[in-house]
Scaffold this motif. Structure first.
Motif, PDB file in Angstrom:
ATOM      1  N   ILE A   1       0.341  -1.518  -0.323  1.00  0.00           N
ATOM      2  CA  ILE A   1       0.179   0.340  -0.130  1.00  0.00           C
ATOM      3  C   ILE A   1       0.555   1.142  -0.024  1.00  0.00           C
ATOM      4  O   ILE A   1       0.375   2.128  -0.757  1.00  0.00           O
ATOM      5  N   GLY A   2       1.972   1.462   0.572  1.00  0.00           N
ATOM      6  CA  GLY A   2       3.176   2.394   0.622  1.00  0.00           C
ATOM      7  C   GLY A   2       3.561   2.645  -0.623  1.00  0.00           C
ATOM      8  O   GLY A   2       3.205   3.838  -0.306  1.00  0.00           O
ATOM      9  N   SER A   3       3.962   1.886  -1.197  1.00  0.00           N
ATOM     10  CA  SER A   3       4.688   2.575  -2.281  1.00  0.00           C
ATOM     11  C   SER A   3       3.652   2.537  -3.547  1.00  0.00           C
ATOM     12  O   SER A   3       4.138   3.228  -4.412  1.00  0.00           O
ATOM     13  N   MET A   4       2.686   1.826  -3.262  1.00  0.00           N
ATOM     14  CA  MET A   4       1.201   2.447  -4.078  1.00  0.00           C
ATOM     15  C   MET A   4       0.863   4.199  -4.481  1.00  0.00           C
ATOM     16  O   MET A   4       0.984   4.514  -4.708  1.00  0.00           O
ATOM     17  N   VAL A   5       1.011   4.134  -2.815  1.00  0.00           N
ATOM     18  CA  VAL A   5       1.108   6.113  -2.283  1.00  0.00           C
ATOM     19  C   VAL A   5       2.241   6.270  -3.150  1.00  0.00           C
ATOM     20  O   VAL A   5       1.996   7.347  -4.120  1.00  0.00           O
ATOM     21  N   MET A   6       3.485   5.987  -2.420  1.00  0.00           N
ATOM     22  CA  MET A   6       4.817   6.707  -3.074  1.00  0.00           C
ATOM     23  C   MET A   6       4.468   6.932  -4.595  1.00  0.00           C
ATOM     24  O   MET A   6       4.942   7.812  -5.121  1.00  0.00           O
ATOM     25  N   GLU A   7       4.202   6.143  -5.328  1.00  0.00           N
ATOM     26  CA  GLU A   7       4.130   6.083  -6.604  1.00  0.00           C
ATOM     27  C   GLU A   7       3.333   7.145  -7.283  1.00  0.00           C
ATOM     28  O   GLU A   7       3.778   7.561  -8.438  1.00  0.00           O
TER      29      GLU A   7
ATOM     30  N   LEU B   1       2.168   9.643  -5.493  1.00  0.00           N
ATOM     31  CA  LEU B   1       2.060  10.984  -4.791  1.00  0.00           C
ATOM     32  C   LEU B   1       3.363  11.943  -5.321  1.00  0.00           C
ATOM     33  O   LEU B   1       3.308  12.954  -5.724  1.00  0.00           O
ATOM     34  N   MET B   2       4.617  10.762  -5.786  1.00  0.00           N
ATOM     35  CA  MET B   2       5.393  11.525  -6.186  1.00  0.00           C
ATOM     36  C   MET B   2       4.668  12.005  -7.870  1.00  0.00           C
ATOM     37  O   MET B   2       5.942  13.229  -7.802  1.00  0.00           O
ATOM     38  N   LYS B   3       4.663  11.884  -8.312  1.00  0.00           N
ATOM     39  CA  LYS B   3       4.138  12.508  -9.923  1.00  0.00           C
ATOM     40  C   LYS B   3       2.859  13.739  -9.243  1.00  0.00           C
ATOM     41  O   LYS B   3       2.818  14.344 -10.191  1.00  0.00           O
ATOM     42  N   ILE B   4       2.163  13.456  -8.356  1.00  0.00           N
ATOM     43  CA  ILE B   4       1.765  15.312  -7.372  1.00  0.00           C
ATOM     44  C   ILE B   4       2.467  16.393  -7.017  1.00  0.00           C
ATOM     45  O   ILE B   4       2.569  17.034  -7.747  1.00  0.00           O
ATOM     46  N   ASP B   5       2.752  15.909  -6.078  1.00  0.00           N
ATOM     47  CA  ASP B   5       3.744  16.242  -5.277  1.00  0.00           C
ATOM     48  C   ASP B   5       5.155  16.165  -5.044  1.00  0.00           C
ATOM     49  O   ASP B   5       5.227  14.798  -3.775  1.00  0.00           O
ATOM     50  N   THR B   6       6.179  16.195  -4.945  1.00  0.00           N
ATOM     51  CA  THR B   6       7.205  16.138  -4.780  1.00  0.00           C
ATOM     52  C   THR B   6       7.860  16.484  -3.691  1.00  0.00           C
ATOM     53  O   THR B   6       8.295  14.902  -2.160  1.00  0.00           O
ATOM     54  N   VAL B   7       7.501  17.115  -2.448  1.00  0.00           N
ATOM     55  CA  VAL B   7       7.514  17.171  -1.663  1.00  0.00           C
ATOM     56  C   VAL B   7       6.974  16.739   0.023  1.00  0.00           C
ATOM     57  O   VAL B   7       7.452  15.636   0.445  1.00  0.00           O
ATOM     58  N   ALA B   8       5.613  16.567  -0.617  1.00  0.00           N
ATOM     59  CA  ALA B   8       5.088  15.147  -0.314  1.00  0.00           C
ATOM     60  C   ALA B   8       4.982  13.722  -0.441  1.00  0.00           C
ATOM     61  O   ALA B   8       4.501  13.627   0.137  1.00  0.00           O
TER      62      ALA B   8
ATOM     63  N   VAL C   1       8.572  12.871  -0.700  1.00  0.00           N
ATOM     64  CA  VAL C   1       9.522  12.878   0.618  1.00  0.00           C
ATOM     65  C   VAL C   1       9.266  12.322   1.824  1.00  0.00           C
ATOM     66  O   VAL C   1       9.338  12.197   2.594  1.00  0.00           O
ATOM     67  N   ARG C   2       8.229  13.340   2.088  1.00  0.00           N
ATOM     68  CA  ARG C   2       8.087  13.610   3.284  1.00  0.00           C
ATOM     69  C   ARG C   2       6.717  12.138   3.480  1.00  0.00           C
ATOM     70  O   ARG C   2       7.196  11.599   5.296  1.00  0.00           O
ATOM     71  N   PHE C   3       6.189  11.792   2.256  1.00  0.00           N
ATOM     72  CA  PHE C   3       5.153  10.730   3.204  1.00  0.00           C
ATOM     73  C   PHE C   3       6.741   9.368   3.113  1.00  0.00           C
ATOM     74  O   PHE C   3       6.353   8.700   4.244  1.00  0.00           O
ATOM     75  N   ALA C   4       7.027   9.579   2.448  1.00  0.00           N
ATOM     76  CA  ALA C   4       8.299   7.770   2.096  1.00  0.00           C
ATOM     77  C   ALA C   4       8.947   8.187   3.811  1.00  0.00           C
ATOM     78  O   ALA C   4       9.669   7.331   4.017  1.00  0.00           O
ATOM     79  N   SER C   5       9.653   9.171   4.534  1.00  0.00           N
ATOM     80  CA  SER C   5      10.376   9.262   5.577  1.00  0.00           C
ATOM     81  C   SER C   5       9.305   8.475   6.730  1.00  0.00           C
ATOM     82  O   SER C   5      10.757   8.068   7.808  1.00  0.00           O
ATOM     83  N   VAL C   6       8.475   9.261   6.659  1.00  0.00           N
ATOM     84  CA  VAL C   6       7.756   8.785   7.837  1.00  0.00           C
ATOM     85  C   VAL C   6       7.258   6.698   7.339  1.00  0.00           C
ATOM     86  O   VAL C   6       7.474   6.147   8.040  1.00  0.00           O
ATOM     87  N   TYR C   7       6.889   6.947   5.933  1.00  0.00           N
ATOM     88  CA  TYR C   7       6.344   5.480   5.690  1.00  0.00           C
ATOM     89  C   TYR C   7       7.747   4.480   6.088  1.00  0.00           C
ATOM     90  O   TYR C   7       7.482   3.375   6.600  1.00  0.00           O
ATOM     91  N   MET C   8       8.407   4.836   5.135  1.00  0.00           N
ATOM     92  CA  MET C   8      10.607   3.822   5.633  1.00  0.00           C
ATOM     93  C   MET C   8      10.981   3.936   6.443  1.00  0.00           C
ATOM     94  O   MET C   8      11.830   3.456   6.909  1.00  0.00           O
TER      95      MET C   8
END
Ligand SMILES: [Zn+2]
Length: 153
Positions: free
Chosen positions: A106-112, A114-121, A123-130
């Motif tokens: 689920i996390g990687s699906m979100v990241m995939e 989110l990357m196209k929508i907003d790069t700052v968001a 990185v933030r999501f990735a930092s919490v999630y990972m």
């Protein structure tokens, strides 16, 4: 389906339509005549998430949305975009498997997305999630991001 007003078991369906893979039904109680709506997961079992400790919990759409909203604070990301992103993930997971899905997936699906929508968001999501532990992790993910966007252009 029991009537929420009088408890009568016999209720009549007067309207039915599909919403996000579930059935939204308008019902009418045969005893008290009151009308109410129900959302029923009749088409398939509830999407389950297999946690790292092996236990299962139902897929929680709101929890996922809250996590994404957190990473999009002060960013030009609209709630409609987040909702659409989660809709897409939910639909894809529902379509492909009846088995429990891992939080990693689920996390990687979100990241995939989110990357196209907003790069700052992203990185933030990735930092919490990972669960980034140090600055190296940030540098790594930003490099990966540059590589990915390089491929697109
Ligand atoms: Zn009733």
């Amino acid at each position: 389906m029991r009537c929420p007003f009088c408890g009568e078991e016999d209720t009549k369906v007067i309207d039915s339509r599909s919403v996000e893979g579930r059935k939204k039904r308008r019902r009418c109680c045969t005893k008290c005549g009151k009308r109410f709506n129900t959302m029923e997961s009749v088409e398939r079992p509830l999407l389950m998430v297999a946690k790292r400790d092996g236990s299962l919990e139902p897929f929680n759409r709101n929890k996922l949305i809250a996590g994404i909203v957190n990473s999009t604070k002060k960013r030009p990301v609209k709630i409609e975009q987040i909702n659409a992103l989660v809709d897409e993930i939910e639909a894809q997971l529902n379509a492909e498997t009846a088995q429990a899905v891992s939080p990693d997936r689920i996390g990687s699906m979100v990241m995939e997305r989110l990357m196209k929508i907003d790069t700052v968001a992203y990185v933030r999501f990735a930092s919490v999630y990972m669960a980034f532990s140090d600055v190296e992790d940030f540098i790594r993910i930003i490099r990966e991001m540059e590589t990915e966007s390089g491929e697109v252009r």
